[in-house]
Design a protein around this motif. Structure first.
Motif: not given
Length: 290
Positions: A280-283, A288-290
């Motif tokens: 889940a963390e990897a996904a 996620w994009h800043d």
């Protein structure tokens, strides 16, 4: 520091490999145990029936003609004949579905024992397994084997009691449902007050109505009902194992493996959660994009 996905997967693969290895070992232990259990159950069943017919209900047994006594004894032996194949069917694949009824599971095992094609009772049942791939499968397999052993012994007790009732050794008017309830009640309570492999049931019979004007309340209560003790066969796995030292040793070996399996399952569940969290963390990071 959190484990990497690669490390977690290595731990999962190790536990899965250990599960396969322990299954192979445990399968052989169960095979030897069930072969010995088959002999011990037959021996102790005969002893229990002998006790019923000669010590508890000798007069009822003596009322039978020689041919009927011989036929009864032959029927008891006949009921014992398929016992080993029924036991060993439970360490084979596929396993019966846990939602099947007692009769369905017994019929399923008889079918397997005769090398007939097995049909899954519920194709949507996610708990059905065809091989051992992880600790979860192993725990489920062990549970079903243990349930199967007790189910077969219970069914054998019922069948023998029916034969004793047919021959009026055990009171033929005793409702089968009442006897079944008594058997289940003792199993639930783990009662040890009864003799080995024999169940004593107290039942209320022959209620009588009395004129209250003729008797006081205490005397009336005594006359309203009679309590009768009925004895029947109730094979108990604990009794069978206790009477057979070698069988007890084999059971202890199985228990030791079962303890290991339970611990493995807890570790496996913990690592599976870690795996899900890591994925889940990897996904999350991937999207996620800043």
């Amino acid at each position: 520091m959190a484990k990497s996905l690669q490390k977690i997967r290595q731990e999962i693969e190790k536990l899965e490999q250990q599960s396969t290895e322990i299954f192979t070992e445990l399968n052989e232990l169960y095979k030897r145990y069930l072969e010995a259990l088959n002999l011990s159950v037959k021996k102790q069943l005969i002893l229990a029936v002998y006790e019923i017919c000669t010590r508890i209900y000798p007069q009822e047994f003596l009322k039978l003609s020689y041919s009927k006594r011989e036929k009864l004894q032959g029927k008891i032996k006949e009921l014992c004949q398929p016992l080993e194949s029924k036991f060993l069917a439970y360490i084979s694949f596929p396993q019966p579905t846990p939602t099947a009824t007692l009769t369905e599971q017994i019929l399923t095992q008889l079918s397997i024992a005769k090398n007939q094609e097995f049909q899954v009772q519920n194709e949507d049942d996610d708990d059905s397994i065809s091989k051992i791939e992880n600790p979860e499968d192993l725990v489920l397999w062990c549970k079903r084997v243990e349930q199967g052993i007790r189910m077969i012994i219970h069914a054998l007790s019922q069948d023998v009691n029916k034969e004793l009732q047919k021959n009026n050794i055990i009171a033929s008017k005793l409702p089968p449902q009442l006897l079944e309830m008594a058997l289940q009640a003792e199993e639930a309570g783990n009662s040890s007050s009864n003799p080995p492999n024999i169940l004593n049931v107290l039942i209320e019979t022959n209620r009588k109505d009395k004129n209250e004007k003729e008797e006081n309340e205490e005397e009336k209560d005594k006359q309203e009902a009679q309590i009768t003790k009925v004895s029947a066969i109730h094979l108990r796995l604990s009794d069978v194992e206790f009477a057979d030292h070698q069988l007890s040793i084999q059971r202890q070996q199985i228990r030791q493996r079962l303890d290991i399996i339970k611990k493995m399952r807890k570790v496996y569940q913990k690592i599976q959660r870690e795996n899900a969290q890591a994925q889940a963390e990897a996904a999350w990071r991937s999207s996620w994009h800043d």
